[in-house]
Write a protein that holds these residues in place. Structure first.
Motif, PDB file in Angstrom:
ATOM      1  N   GLY A 262       0.797  -1.216   0.000  1.00 59.21           N
ATOM      2  CA  GLY A 262       0.000   0.000   0.000  1.00 59.21           C
ATOM      3  C   GLY A 262       0.830   1.267   0.000  1.00 59.21           C
ATOM      4  N   TRP A 263       0.101   2.392  -0.041  1.00 52.71           N
ATOM      5  CA  TRP A 263       0.733   3.699  -0.259  1.00 52.71           C
ATOM      6  C   TRP A 263       1.666   4.126   0.872  1.00 52.71           C
ATOM      7  CZ3 TRP A 263       0.084   7.534   3.265  1.00 52.71           C
ATOM      8  CH2 TRP A 263      -1.029   7.460   4.117  1.00 52.71           C
TER       9      TRP A 263
ATOM     10  N   GLU B  12       4.491   0.887  -3.956  1.00 46.67           N
ATOM     11  CA  GLU B  12       3.727  -0.373  -4.014  1.00 46.67           C
ATOM     12  C   GLU B  12       2.471  -0.253  -4.865  1.00 46.67           C
ATOM     13  OE1 GLU B  12       4.270  -3.410  -2.173  1.00 46.67           O
ATOM     14  OE2 GLU B  12       5.682  -2.857  -0.589  1.00 46.67           O
ATOM     15  N   VAL B  13       2.622   0.237  -6.093  1.00 51.28           N
ATOM     16  CA  VAL B  13       1.455   0.512  -6.930  1.00 51.28           C
ATOM     17  C   VAL B  13       0.836  -0.735  -7.543  1.00 51.28           C
ATOM     18  CG1 VAL B  13       2.016   2.915  -7.401  1.00 51.28           C
ATOM     19  CG2 VAL B  13       2.968   1.104  -8.865  1.00 51.28           C
ATOM     20  N   GLY B  14       1.310  -1.901  -7.167  1.00 50.67           N
ATOM     21  CA  GLY B  14       0.566  -3.120  -7.459  1.00 50.67           C
ATOM     22  C   GLY B  14      -0.721  -3.197  -6.674  1.00 50.67           C
ATOM     23  N   SER B  15      -0.909  -2.284  -5.733  1.00 54.95           N
ATOM     24  CA  SER B  15      -2.164  -2.211  -4.981  1.00 54.95           C
ATOM     25  C   SER B  15      -2.957  -0.946  -5.294  1.00 54.95           C
ATOM     26  CB  SER B  15      -1.882  -2.287  -3.475  1.00 54.95           C
ATOM     27  OG  SER B  15      -1.007  -1.260  -3.062  1.00 54.95           O
ATOM     28  N   LEU B  16      -2.606  -0.266  -6.384  1.00 53.80           N
ATOM     29  CA  LEU B  16      -3.272   0.990  -6.774  1.00 53.80           C
ATOM     30  C   LEU B  16      -4.656   0.729  -7.346  1.00 53.80           C
ATOM     31  CD1 LEU B  16      -3.070   4.108  -7.532  1.00 53.80           C
ATOM     32  CD2 LEU B  16      -2.151   3.322  -9.726  1.00 53.80           C
ATOM     33  N   TYR B  17      -5.614   1.564  -6.933  1.00 54.63           N
ATOM     34  CA  TYR B  17      -6.935   1.577  -7.577  1.00 54.63           C
ATOM     35  C   TYR B  17      -7.318   3.029  -7.857  1.00 54.63           C
ATOM     36  CZ  TYR B  17     -11.893   1.369  -8.470  1.00 54.63           C
ATOM     37  OH  TYR B  17     -13.123   1.523  -9.047  1.00 54.63           O
ATOM     38  N   LEU B  18      -7.721   3.304  -9.096  1.00 56.20           N
ATOM     39  CA  LEU B  18      -8.176   4.634  -9.480  1.00 56.20           C
ATOM     40  C   LEU B  18      -9.628   4.567  -9.906  1.00 56.20           C
ATOM     41  CD1 LEU B  18      -5.193   5.811 -11.751  1.00 56.20           C
ATOM     42  CD2 LEU B  18      -5.550   6.333  -9.332  1.00 56.20           C
ATOM     43  N   ASP B  19     -10.498   5.328  -9.227  1.00 52.97           N
ATOM     44  CA  ASP B  19     -11.861   5.464  -9.741  1.00 52.97           C
ATOM     45  C   ASP B  19     -11.854   6.561 -10.803  1.00 52.97           C
ATOM     46  OD1 ASP B  19     -11.988   7.953  -8.447  1.00 52.97           O
ATOM     47  OD2 ASP B  19     -13.142   7.176  -6.744  1.00 52.97           O
ATOM     48  N   GLU B  20     -13.012   6.863 -11.368  1.00 51.64           N
ATOM     49  CA  GLU B  20     -13.071   7.811 -12.476  1.00 51.64           C
ATOM     50  C   GLU B  20     -12.560   9.186 -12.074  1.00 51.64           C
ATOM     51  OE1 GLU B  20     -16.327   9.620 -15.679  1.00 51.64           O
ATOM     52  OE2 GLU B  20     -16.883   7.958 -14.360  1.00 51.64           O
TER      53      GLU B  20
ATOM     54  N   ASP C 121       8.832   0.328  -6.087  1.00 56.57           N
ATOM     55  CA  ASP C 121       8.655  -0.758  -5.125  1.00 56.57           C
ATOM     56  C   ASP C 121       7.404  -1.593  -5.407  1.00 56.57           C
ATOM     57  OD1 ASP C 121       8.956  -2.469  -3.010  1.00 56.57           O
ATOM     58  OD2 ASP C 121       8.447  -1.002  -1.452  1.00 56.57           O
ATOM     59  N   PHE C 122       7.358  -2.172  -6.592  1.00 57.00           N
ATOM     60  CA  PHE C 122       6.363  -3.215  -6.860  1.00 57.00           C
ATOM     61  C   PHE C 122       7.037  -4.269  -7.723  1.00 57.00           C
ATOM     62  CE2 PHE C 122       6.060  -0.346 -10.326  1.00 57.00           C
ATOM     63  CZ  PHE C 122       5.308  -0.863 -11.372  1.00 57.00           C
ATOM     64  N   TRP C 123       6.640  -5.518  -7.524  1.00 52.51           N
ATOM     65  CA  TRP C 123       7.450  -6.645  -7.980  1.00 52.51           C
ATOM     66  C   TRP C 123       6.583  -7.670  -8.698  1.00 52.51           C
ATOM     67  CZ3 TRP C 123      12.747  -6.888  -6.571  1.00 52.51           C
ATOM     68  CH2 TRP C 123      13.175  -5.885  -5.683  1.00 52.51           C
ATOM     69  N   GLY C 124       7.100  -8.192  -9.805  1.00 53.23           N
ATOM     70  CA  GLY C 124       6.473  -9.295 -10.501  1.00 53.23           C
ATOM     71  C   GLY C 124       5.403  -8.867 -11.485  1.00 53.23           C
TER      72      GLY C 124
ATOM     73  N   ARG D 284       7.363  14.825 -23.183  1.00 53.02           N
ATOM     74  CA  ARG D 284       7.797  15.041 -21.800  1.00 53.02           C
ATOM     75  C   ARG D 284       7.446  13.815 -20.961  1.00 53.02           C
ATOM     76  NH1 ARG D 284       5.644  16.835 -16.951  1.00 53.02           N
ATOM     77  NH2 ARG D 284       3.592  17.226 -17.857  1.00 53.02           N
ATOM     78  N   MET D 285       8.361  13.449 -20.074  1.00 51.66           N
ATOM     79  CA  MET D 285       8.100  12.328 -19.193  1.00 51.66           C
ATOM     80  C   MET D 285       7.054  12.734 -18.151  1.00 51.66           C
ATOM     81  SD  MET D 285      10.679  10.096 -16.736  1.00 51.66           S
ATOM     82  CE  MET D 285      11.986  10.098 -17.950  1.00 51.66           C
ATOM     83  N   LEU D 286       5.946  12.008 -18.126  1.00 54.22           N
ATOM     84  CA  LEU D 286       4.896  12.249 -17.145  1.00 54.22           C
ATOM     85  C   LEU D 286       5.040  11.333 -15.935  1.00 54.22           C
ATOM     86  CD1 LEU D 286       1.780  12.458 -19.516  1.00 54.22           C
ATOM     87  CD2 LEU D 286       3.319  14.307 -18.817  1.00 54.22           C
ATOM     88  N   VAL D 287       5.419  10.085 -16.196  1.00 57.24           N
ATOM     89  CA  VAL D 287       5.499   9.078 -15.138  1.00 57.24           C
ATOM     90  C   VAL D 287       6.803   8.315 -15.287  1.00 57.24           C
ATOM     91  CG1 VAL D 287       4.370   7.085 -14.054  1.00 57.24           C
ATOM     92  CG2 VAL D 287       2.975   8.808 -15.241  1.00 57.24           C
ATOM     93  N   LEU D 288       7.544   8.188 -14.193  1.00 58.03           N
ATOM     94  CA  LEU D 288       8.711   7.320 -14.110  1.00 58.03           C
ATOM     95  C   LEU D 288       8.303   6.077 -13.332  1.00 58.03           C
ATOM     96  CD1 LEU D 288      11.777   6.679 -14.345  1.00 58.03           C
ATOM     97  CD2 LEU D 288      12.052   7.904 -12.170  1.00 58.03           C
ATOM     98  N   ILE D 289       8.647   4.914 -13.863  1.00 56.88           N
ATOM     99  CA  ILE D 289       8.234   3.640 -13.279  1.00 56.88           C
ATOM    100  C   ILE D 289       9.485   2.819 -12.978  1.00 56.88           C
ATOM    101  CG2 ILE D 289       6.845   1.559 -13.633  1.00 56.88           C
ATOM    102  CD1 ILE D 289       5.614   3.291 -16.088  1.00 56.88           C
ATOM    103  N   THR D 290       9.759   2.547 -11.714  1.00 59.60           N
ATOM    104  CA  THR D 290      10.840   1.633 -11.352  1.00 59.60           C
ATOM    105  C   THR D 290      10.204   0.366 -10.802  1.00 59.60           C
ATOM    106  OG1 THR D 290      11.125   2.948  -9.306  1.00 59.60           O
ATOM    107  CG2 THR D 290      12.694   3.296 -11.074  1.00 59.60           C
ATOM    108  N   HIS D 291      10.305  -0.703 -11.582  1.00 61.04           N
ATOM    109  CA  HIS D 291       9.622  -1.978 -11.323  1.00 61.04           C
ATOM    110  C   HIS D 291      10.665  -3.044 -11.009  1.00 61.04           C
ATOM    111  CE1 HIS D 291       7.463  -5.653 -13.162  1.00 61.04           C
ATOM    112  NE2 HIS D 291       6.899  -5.419 -11.984  1.00 61.04           N
ATOM    113  N   ASN D 292      10.315  -3.944 -10.130  1.00 60.06           N
ATOM    114  CA  ASN D 292      11.216  -5.005  -9.661  1.00 60.06           C
ATOM    115  C   ASN D 292      12.441  -4.435  -8.949  1.00 60.06           C
ATOM    116  OD1 ASN D 292       9.491  -6.959 -10.711  1.00 60.06           O
ATOM    117  ND2 ASN D 292      10.669  -7.253 -12.585  1.00 60.06           N
ATOM    118  N   THR D 293      12.209  -3.367  -8.221  1.00 55.45           N
ATOM    119  CA  THR D 293      13.254  -2.765  -7.397  1.00 55.45           C
ATOM    120  C   THR D 293      12.591  -1.880  -6.348  1.00 55.45           C
ATOM    121  OG1 THR D 293      15.355  -1.550  -7.448  1.00 55.45           O
ATOM    122  CG2 THR D 293      13.595  -0.747  -8.885  1.00 55.45           C
TER     123      THR D 293
END
Length: 228
Positions: free
Chosen positions: A21-22, A75-83, A103-106, A182-191
């Motif tokens: 979680g966040w 830990e955005v493997g637990s992210l939920y966005l409503d409208e 910090d989200f893995w797999g 332009r970069m809007l989102v940087l994603i570091t996955h499996n680390t």
């Protein structure tokens, strides 16, 4: 006060989510990264009257979001966005904001993250790329040789491994781009860069192996986000 402070993104939990979680790595990561940022750059970093580094938790419905040049989510493997969340996040990013998720893995966690972020930034409109080693983010202050795989301190001390899941052996640094590239989102996955910040004082061996590469990437990311 116009100086940099760490803005931690708070989000709703996905009912089938993967991760802690966040609030993962709170509050030490939020305190230590600005501390090192103030030591290792000449950037203005926000402090309170006692000299403590200011940091803030912001929800997507919070107007304070628009005062954060960079928002960091864990830990955005637990992210939920409503409208409404998706609309607010999209508006924030298109107005010039920057999101770093870490910090989200797999692959399961990746599928949840990608499904949710595409509610805000549809794939047909906002491409996702793997950052090449020549990208300026890797070189804006420190020369960083790609994305490091940083495990949680507990995994590393108990197993000696850097991969936390059976399908997370390869770390990735990816980006979602806007219409002007332009970069809007940087994603570091499996680390887990944030553990390099949070846990820097807990174990000397962990510090020596992971803090340097963690802070080099983290400080580069802050400088890149604040200047683009």
């Amino acid at each position: 006060d116009g100086a940099f402070q760490y803005c931690r993104g708070m989000y709703s939990a996905h009912p089938q989510g993967d991760g802690g979680g966040w609030a993962t790595d709170y509050p030490q990561a939020d305190e230590n990264l600005p501390y090192r940022f103030s030591e290792l750059t000449t950037a203005s970093v926000s402090r309170d009257a006692h000299g403590n580094y200011n940091h803030v938790i912001v929800g997507l419905a919070d107007d304070a979001l628009y005062r954060c040049p960079i928002v960091i989510m864990q830990e955005v493997g637990s992210l939920y966005l409503d409208e409404d969340d998706a609309t607010r996040l999209r508006n924030y990013l298109l107005k010039g904001g920057f999101l770093w998720v870490d910090d989200f893995w797999g692959e399961y966690a990746w599928r949840i993250w990608e499904t949710e972020i595409r509610k805000a930034l549809p794939a047909g409109e906002f491409p996702m790329i793997d950052l090449p080693p020549t990208h300026p983010l890797f070189h804006i202050l420190y020369d960083v040789k790609g994305v490091a795989q940083i495990p949680s301190i507990n995994v590393w001390l108990s197993t000696g491994q850097t991969s936390e899941r059976f399908d997370s052996q390869v770390p990735h640094a990816r980006a979602i781009l806007g219409h002007d590239e332009r970069m809007l989102v940087l994603i570091t996955h499996n680390t887990d860069y944030s553990d390099a910040f949070e846990r820097e004082g807990e174990n000397r061996a962990y510090f020596e192996q992971f803090a340097g590469v963690g802070y080099a990437f983290g400080i580069n990311t802050l400088l890149y986000a604040l200047s683009h």
